[in-house]
Design a protein around this motif. Structure first.
Motif, PDB file in Angstrom:
ATOM      1  N   SER A 132     -32.799 -49.848  48.700  1.00 52.75           N
ATOM      2  CA  SER A 132     -34.204 -50.093  48.325  1.00 52.75           C
ATOM      3  C   SER A 132     -34.447 -51.353  47.582  1.00 52.75           C
ATOM      4  N   GLY A 133     -33.389 -51.560  46.451  1.00 54.21           N
ATOM      5  CA  GLY A 133     -33.901 -52.787  45.607  1.00 54.21           C
ATOM      6  C   GLY A 133     -34.573 -52.310  44.462  1.00 54.21           C
ATOM      7  N   VAL A 134     -34.971 -51.137  44.400  1.00 55.40           N
ATOM      8  CA  VAL A 134     -35.926 -50.509  43.127  1.00 55.40           C
ATOM      9  C   VAL A 134     -34.814 -50.213  41.906  1.00 55.40           C
ATOM     10  N   GLU A 135     -35.197 -51.083  40.864  1.00 55.33           N
ATOM     11  CA  GLU A 135     -34.617 -50.865  39.693  1.00 55.33           C
ATOM     12  C   GLU A 135     -34.905 -49.676  38.988  1.00 55.33           C
ATOM     13  N   SER A 136     -33.803 -48.547  38.850  1.00 58.89           N
ATOM     14  CA  SER A 136     -33.957 -47.613  38.233  1.00 58.89           C
ATOM     15  C   SER A 136     -34.246 -47.577  36.848  1.00 58.89           C
ATOM     16  N   ARG A 137     -33.263 -48.164  36.013  1.00 53.17           N
ATOM     17  CA  ARG A 137     -33.259 -48.344  34.619  1.00 53.17           C
ATOM     18  C   ARG A 137     -32.628 -49.599  34.189  1.00 53.17           C
ATOM     19  N   VAL A 138     -33.381 -50.558  33.687  1.00 54.52           N
ATOM     20  CA  VAL A 138     -33.038 -51.924  33.463  1.00 54.52           C
ATOM     21  C   VAL A 138     -32.671 -51.850  32.026  1.00 54.52           C
ATOM     22  N   ARG A 139     -31.466 -52.388  31.643  1.00 53.45           N
ATOM     23  CA  ARG A 139     -31.423 -52.496  30.251  1.00 53.45           C
ATOM     24  C   ARG A 139     -31.028 -53.821  29.944  1.00 53.45           C
ATOM     25  N   TYR A 140     -31.484 -54.557  29.023  1.00 50.26           N
ATOM     26  CA  TYR A 140     -31.110 -55.909  28.693  1.00 50.26           C
ATOM     27  C   TYR A 140     -30.365 -55.957  27.525  1.00 50.26           C
ATOM     28  N   PRO A 141     -29.129 -56.885  27.294  1.00 46.61           N
ATOM     29  CA  PRO A 141     -28.407 -56.792  26.352  1.00 46.61           C
ATOM     30  C   PRO A 141     -29.002 -57.110  25.058  1.00 46.61           C
ATOM     31  N   GLY A 142     -28.705 -55.974  24.019  1.00 45.52           N
ATOM     32  CA  GLY A 142     -29.416 -56.291  22.654  1.00 45.52           C
ATOM     33  C   GLY A 142     -30.673 -55.441  22.721  1.00 45.52           C
ATOM     34  N   VAL A 201     -38.245 -49.473  22.559  1.00 44.25           N
ATOM     35  CA  VAL A 201     -38.807 -49.762  23.816  1.00 44.25           C
ATOM     36  C   VAL A 201     -40.285 -50.717  23.542  1.00 44.25           C
ATOM     37  N   PHE A 202     -40.518 -50.697  22.183  1.00 43.82           N
ATOM     38  CA  PHE A 202     -41.896 -51.610  21.959  1.00 43.82           C
ATOM     39  C   PHE A 202     -41.478 -52.534  20.759  1.00 43.82           C
ATOM     40  N   ALA A 203     -42.620 -53.466  20.755  1.00 43.28           N
ATOM     41  CA  ALA A 203     -42.495 -54.115  19.566  1.00 43.28           C
ATOM     42  C   ALA A 203     -43.690 -54.287  18.789  1.00 43.28           C
ATOM     43  N   ARG A 204     -43.857 -54.351  17.293  1.00 43.70           N
ATOM     44  CA  ARG A 204     -44.867 -54.117  16.543  1.00 43.70           C
ATOM     45  C   ARG A 204     -45.416 -55.582  16.214  1.00 43.70           C
ATOM     46  N   PHE A 205     -46.690 -55.695  16.582  1.00 43.18           N
ATOM     47  CA  PHE A 205     -47.193 -57.042  15.915  1.00 43.18           C
ATOM     48  C   PHE A 205     -48.425 -56.603  14.905  1.00 43.18           C
ATOM     49  N   GLY A 206     -48.301 -56.572  13.871  1.00 49.99           N
ATOM     50  CA  GLY A 206     -49.540 -55.968  12.990  1.00 49.99           C
ATOM     51  C   GLY A 206     -49.661 -54.489  13.242  1.00 49.99           C
ATOM     52  N   ASN A 207     -50.928 -54.204  13.624  1.00 49.77           N
ATOM     53  CA  ASN A 207     -51.358 -52.944  14.138  1.00 49.77           C
ATOM     54  C   ASN A 207     -51.223 -52.606  15.575  1.00 49.77           C
ATOM     55  N   ALA A 208     -50.857 -53.705  16.216  1.00 50.33           N
ATOM     56  CA  ALA A 208     -50.591 -53.396  17.801  1.00 50.33           C
ATOM     57  C   ALA A 208     -49.278 -53.148  18.040  1.00 50.33           C
ATOM     58  N   PHE A 209     -49.140 -52.139  18.996  1.00 51.66           N
ATOM     59  CA  PHE A 209     -47.734 -52.038  19.491  1.00 51.66           C
ATOM     60  C   PHE A 209     -47.706 -52.446  21.084  1.00 51.66           C
ATOM     61  N   ILE A 210     -46.585 -53.345  21.285  1.00 52.36           N
ATOM     62  CA  ILE A 210     -46.702 -53.857  22.510  1.00 52.36           C
ATOM     63  C   ILE A 210     -45.471 -53.230  23.350  1.00 52.36           C
ATOM     64  N   SER A 211     -45.461 -52.752  24.380  1.00 54.88           N
ATOM     65  CA  SER A 211     -44.675 -52.087  25.316  1.00 54.88           C
ATOM     66  C   SER A 211     -44.540 -52.905  26.736  1.00 54.88           C
ATOM     67  N   ASP A 212     -43.357 -53.148  27.118  1.00 58.63           N
ATOM     68  CA  ASP A 212     -43.287 -53.725  28.525  1.00 58.63           C
ATOM     69  C   ASP A 212     -43.144 -52.277  29.430  1.00 58.63           C
ATOM     70  N   GLN A 213     -43.324 -51.102  29.119  1.00 57.42           N
ATOM     71  CA  GLN A 213     -43.089 -50.013  30.053  1.00 57.42           C
ATOM     72  C   GLN A 213     -43.947 -50.332  31.274  1.00 57.42           C
ATOM     73  N   GLU A 214     -45.313 -50.532  31.084  1.00 57.36           N
ATOM     74  CA  GLU A 214     -46.202 -50.692  31.988  1.00 57.36           C
ATOM     75  C   GLU A 214     -45.793 -51.814  33.013  1.00 57.36           C
ATOM     76  N   LYS A 215     -45.375 -52.887  32.619  1.00 60.76           N
ATOM     77  CA  LYS A 215     -44.882 -53.838  33.490  1.00 60.76           C
ATOM     78  C   LYS A 215     -43.776 -53.325  34.178  1.00 60.76           C
ATOM     79  N   LYS A 216     -42.678 -52.618  33.793  1.00 59.00           N
ATOM     80  CA  LYS A 216     -41.531 -52.098  34.366  1.00 59.00           C
ATOM     81  C   LYS A 216     -42.203 -51.202  35.478  1.00 59.00           C
ATOM     82  N   GLN A 217     -42.981 -50.245  35.184  1.00 60.87           N
ATOM     83  CA  GLN A 217     -43.508 -49.280  36.223  1.00 60.87           C
ATOM     84  C   GLN A 217     -44.386 -49.985  37.301  1.00 60.87           C
ATOM     85  N   ARG A 218     -45.193 -51.045  37.082  1.00 65.64           N
ATOM     86  CA  ARG A 218     -45.629 -51.756  38.221  1.00 65.64           C
ATOM     87  C   ARG A 218     -44.872 -52.395  39.021  1.00 65.64           C
ATOM     88  N   ARG A 219     -43.523 -53.165  38.462  1.00 67.92           N
ATOM     89  CA  ARG A 219     -42.562 -53.786  39.220  1.00 67.92           C
ATOM     90  C   ARG A 219     -41.935 -52.692  40.173  1.00 67.92           C
TER      91      ARG A 219
END
Length: 162
Positions: free
Chosen positions: A38-48, A52-70
Motif C-alpha cells: 500500500s505505501g500508506v504510512e501508519s504512524r510516522v515518528r520523526y526523530p526528536g 503533537v502540536f505547537a503553541r504560538f501565542g493563543n493558537a495551537f498548530i497541529s500537523d494531524q490534519e495534514k497527516k490524515q489528508r496524506r
C-alpha cells in the motif's frame, strides 16, 4: 458456428492497510497470486518528536490534519492500483481483517468502467498468500457464490423482459 465465450475470471482480494493479496482464477486454471504493497504510512515518528502540536501565542498548530489528508490520498492511490489489477474480472470476493475492504468497495462502486460484481465482503484474520488462495478457491466453489450468480442471472432476465 457456436459462439465461444471467454473463460470466467474471478478474483479474491485479501487486504489490510499495509498490503493486498490478489488471487485471480481464470476458468478452470490454477489461481494466480500477486501482492501489492500500500505505501500508506501508519504512524510516522520523526526523530526528536515530542508534542503533537505547537503553541504560538493563543493558537495551537497541529500537523494531524495534514497527516490524515496524506493518508487518505495514499489509500486512494492504493485502491486505484488494486482496481487496475482487477479490470478484467467478473466477480470479486473481498476479505480482510480491517476496514480497508470497505474503502476498496466504495472505490469500486465509484469506478464506472469496472464491470466486476462484488459477490461477498467478509471479515477474516491475517492470512498468508497460501491461506488467502485456499480461502478464495473455497469461496468460489461454495454454494453461496453459486446462489449469488443465480440471483444475478435472474435479475438480468427480469430486466431484459421490461
Amino acid at each position: 458456428m457456436k459462439k465461444m465465450r471467454p473463460p470466467e475470471v474471478k478474483a479474491g482480494i485479501w487486504l489490510d492497510q499495509e498490503n493486498a493479496w490478489i488471487i485471480k482464477i481464470t476458468g478452470k486454471d490454477e489461481p494466480v497470486v500477486s501482492k501489492l504493497e500500500s505505501g500508506v504510512e501508519s504512524r510516522v515518528r520523526y526523530p526528536g518528536e515530542g508534542k503533537v502540536f505547537a503553541r504560538f501565542g493563543n493558537a495551537f498548530i497541529s500537523d494531524q490534519e495534514k497527516k490524515q489528508r496524506r493518508q487518505v490520498n495514499q489509500r486512494q492511490k492504493y485502491f486505484k492500483e488494486i482496481i487496475a489489477e482487477i479490470r478484467d474480472t467478473g466477480y470479486l470476493y473481498l476479505f480482510g481483517p480491517g476496514r480497508a475492504k470497505e474503502g476498496l468497495l466504495n472505490a469500486i462502486e465509484k469506478t464506472k468502467s469496472l464491470k466486476a460484481k462484488v459477490a461477498s465482503l467478509q471479515t477474516v484474520d491475517k492470512m498468508t498468500s497460501d491461506e488467502a488462495k485456499r480461502e478464495t478457491v473455497r469461496y468460489f466453489n461454495d454454494m453461496a457464490f453459486k446462489a449469488f450468480k443465480r440471483q444475478l442471472q435472474y435479475l438480468r432476465k427480469k430486466e431484459a423482459v421490461k
